[in-house]
Design a protein around this motif. Sequence first.
Motif, PDB file in Angstrom:
ATOM      1  N   ALA A  80      71.354  31.062  11.034  1.00 32.59           N
ATOM      2  CA  ALA A  80      70.362  30.829  11.952  1.00 32.59           C
ATOM      3  C   ALA A  80      70.654  29.287  12.702  1.00 32.59           C
ATOM      4  O   ALA A  80      70.660  29.189  13.861  1.00 32.59           O
ATOM      5  N   PRO A  91      67.448  39.468  12.819  1.00 32.16           N
ATOM      6  CA  PRO A  91      67.285  39.252  11.236  1.00 32.16           C
ATOM      7  C   PRO A  91      66.429  40.032  10.684  1.00 32.16           C
ATOM      8  O   PRO A  91      65.628  40.912  11.151  1.00 32.16           O
ATOM      9  N   GLN A  95      66.083  37.623   5.874  1.00 30.95           N
ATOM     10  CA  GLN A  95      66.265  36.353   6.321  1.00 30.95           C
ATOM     11  C   GLN A  95      64.948  35.355   6.800  1.00 30.95           C
ATOM     12  O   GLN A  95      64.952  34.988   7.962  1.00 30.95           O
ATOM     13  N   ALA A  98      65.871  32.121   8.339  1.00 32.69           N
ATOM     14  CA  ALA A  98      66.078  31.974   9.438  1.00 32.69           C
ATOM     15  C   ALA A  98      64.844  32.006  10.445  1.00 32.69           C
ATOM     16  O   ALA A  98      64.696  31.493  11.474  1.00 32.69           O
TER      17      ALA A  98
END
Length: 124
Positions: A80, A91, A95, A98
């Motif tokens: 990210a 994502p 994630q 992120a």
Amino acid sequence: MGQHKWAEQAPDEDFFRILGPDGSLVGDAPDLDDPTLLRMYRALVQTRAYETHTIRMQRRGELSVTAQSMYEEAVGLGAAAALREGDWCFPSYRQFAAHLYWGVPMDRTLAVLRGGAPEMVAEH
């Protein structure tokens, strides 16, 4: 029509590398200011707390699906942080770091795990 065979090849050494195979610094460390480092650290800490909470919710039957990125939180965060303005990323549920780094509210991510708010795709 000829057949194509996939073959793994060693990458060229012209890619960006800052760590060697043993984890030692082999290049210049990224130039990150204190506010950026603090933002990254907060995303990692919040990710661990969020995932611990979602696992508890799953065990109580409040979530049907959840996944942890425990000990791998920095992978999503690093990806990210490396994106530039205008880059796109989709994502996955692993994630969460992120998502936090990009400023996606926790309740929206939790809503996706609970079957709602499908508009989680964000442009960076």
